[in-house]
Write a protein that holds these residues in place. Structure first.
Motif, PDB file in Angstrom:
ATOM      1  N   VAL A 117     -15.921  -8.812  -0.772  1.00  0.00           N
ATOM      2  CA  VAL A 117     -16.210  -7.730   0.167  1.00  0.00           C
ATOM      3  C   VAL A 117     -17.648  -7.826   0.659  1.00  0.00           C
ATOM      4  CG1 VAL A 117     -16.545  -5.230   0.340  1.00  0.00           C
ATOM      5  CG2 VAL A 117     -14.466  -6.135  -0.675  1.00  0.00           C
ATOM      6  N   VAL A 140     -13.906  -0.451   7.491  1.00  0.00           N
ATOM      7  CA  VAL A 140     -15.351  -0.640   7.631  1.00  0.00           C
ATOM      8  C   VAL A 140     -15.667  -1.271   8.984  1.00  0.00           C
ATOM      9  CG1 VAL A 140     -17.383  -1.818   6.705  1.00  0.00           C
ATOM     10  CG2 VAL A 140     -15.703  -0.831   5.140  1.00  0.00           C
ATOM     11  N   GLU A 141     -14.908  -2.296   9.356  1.00  0.00           N
ATOM     12  CA  GLU A 141     -15.138  -2.975  10.635  1.00  0.00           C
ATOM     13  C   GLU A 141     -14.999  -2.007  11.804  1.00  0.00           C
ATOM     14  OE1 GLU A 141     -12.429  -6.218  10.805  1.00  0.00           O
ATOM     15  OE2 GLU A 141     -13.334  -7.275   9.114  1.00  0.00           O
ATOM     16  N   LEU A 175     -17.933 -10.584   3.239  1.00  0.00           N
ATOM     17  CA  LEU A 175     -17.324 -10.184   4.504  1.00  0.00           C
ATOM     18  C   LEU A 175     -18.218  -9.208   5.262  1.00  0.00           C
ATOM     19  CD1 LEU A 175     -13.596  -9.691   3.447  1.00  0.00           C
ATOM     20  CD2 LEU A 175     -14.468 -11.391   5.062  1.00  0.00           C
ATOM     21  N   ALA A 176     -18.793  -8.252   4.539  1.00  0.00           N
ATOM     22  CA  ALA A 176     -19.659  -7.264   5.184  1.00  0.00           C
ATOM     23  C   ALA A 176     -20.902  -7.920   5.763  1.00  0.00           C
ATOM     24  CB  ALA A 176     -20.046  -6.177   4.180  1.00  0.00           C
ATOM     25  N   ALA A 216     -19.205  -0.532   2.730  1.00  0.00           N
ATOM     26  CA  ALA A 216     -18.041  -1.160   2.098  1.00  0.00           C
ATOM     27  C   ALA A 216     -18.003  -0.849   0.607  1.00  0.00           C
ATOM     28  CB  ALA A 216     -18.071  -2.672   2.328  1.00  0.00           C
ATOM     29  N   MET A 224     -11.783  -3.236   4.297  1.00  0.00           N
ATOM     30  CA  MET A 224     -12.695  -3.906   5.218  1.00  0.00           C
ATOM     31  C   MET A 224     -12.309  -3.672   6.673  1.00  0.00           C
ATOM     32  SD  MET A 224     -15.184  -4.988   3.590  1.00  0.00           S
ATOM     33  CE  MET A 224     -15.923  -5.681   5.064  1.00  0.00           C
ATOM     34  N   GLN A 225     -11.024  -3.492   6.951  1.00  0.00           N
ATOM     35  CA  GLN A 225     -10.615  -3.178   8.321  1.00  0.00           C
ATOM     36  C   GLN A 225     -11.170  -1.823   8.753  1.00  0.00           C
ATOM     37  OE1 GLN A 225      -6.393  -3.954   9.304  1.00  0.00           O
ATOM     38  NE2 GLN A 225      -6.313  -5.212   7.459  1.00  0.00           N
TER      39      GLN A 225
END
Length: 200
Positions: free
Chosen positions: A9, A73-74, A12-13, A91, A70-71
């Motif tokens: 995570v 967060v995005e 990704l962030a 996140a 994460m979706q």
């Protein structure tokens, strides 16, 4: 949630490009993410309470839960212009929030046991306890294998807390309480650092 999933995570962030948004929009609170899930995602998160890696090996479920988070967060990064660092701590917060809710519904701890833990947390100054757990989270993330590295006096402090809840002091119970506290601490860490970056 294992250290490997949390590390994923984080990567990704940090890989997210910062979004462009008006300055007035950049103060949007962490609550943005709770409203970013579709009905299908909400239903899947509920189902993952029975599948995530709380009592055994289930990296696949852990990864799916993190991916759904994460979706969300995005979506909030795109709408609010958060920086990469803000996105990372957002996140952390959201992963902790969703994982805590799933864990509380998983049956690993009974309602009575959860009540005892919450009551114990509300008593006195728990800053040392939270500090120990946060360090354990960061150690687990750095190692990538979930190993918190908690030992010595820190382990004794954590053990004393578990014993003080009155729900049992055996290793299995202590581990379950530790998982719950880990999710709660992840939220605390994410919220504190996110708000600090936004000057709140």
């Amino acid at each position: 949630m294992r250290g490997a999933a949390l590390a994923g995570v984080t990567l990704l962030a940090m890989a997210m490009p910062p979004a462009s948004a008006p300055v007035a929009a950049q103060g949007k609170a962490l609550g943005c993410m709770a409203g970013a899930y579709t009905g299908e995602q909400d239903a899947r998160l509920d189902a993952l309470a029975d599948e995530a890696g709380f009592a055994g090996e289930s990296d696949e479920a852990d990864g799916e839960l993190a991916g759904i988070v994460m979706q969300a967060v995005e979506s909030c990064v795109d709408g609010n212009g958060w920086t990469q660092e803000e996105a990372m701590y957002a996140a952390f917060y959201e992963l902790g929030r969703v994982s805590e809710a799933a864990y509380r519904n998983s049956g690993e701890l009974s309602e009575a046991q959860l009540g005892n833990v919450d009551e114990a947390l509300a008593k006195g100054d728990r800053s040392r306890l939270w500090g120990i757990i946060e360090r354990g989270l960061m150690n687990g993330m750095a190692s990538g294998d979930g190993n918190s590295g908690i030992s010595g006096g820190d382990a004794m402090t954590l053990g004393a807390f578990v014993t003080g809840t009155g729900i049992g002091s055996d290793e299995a119970t202590a581990e379950k309480v530790g998982v719950l506290l880990g999710f709660m601490a992840l939220q605390r860490l994410g919220r504190r650092e996110f708000q600090g970056l936004q000057g709140e």
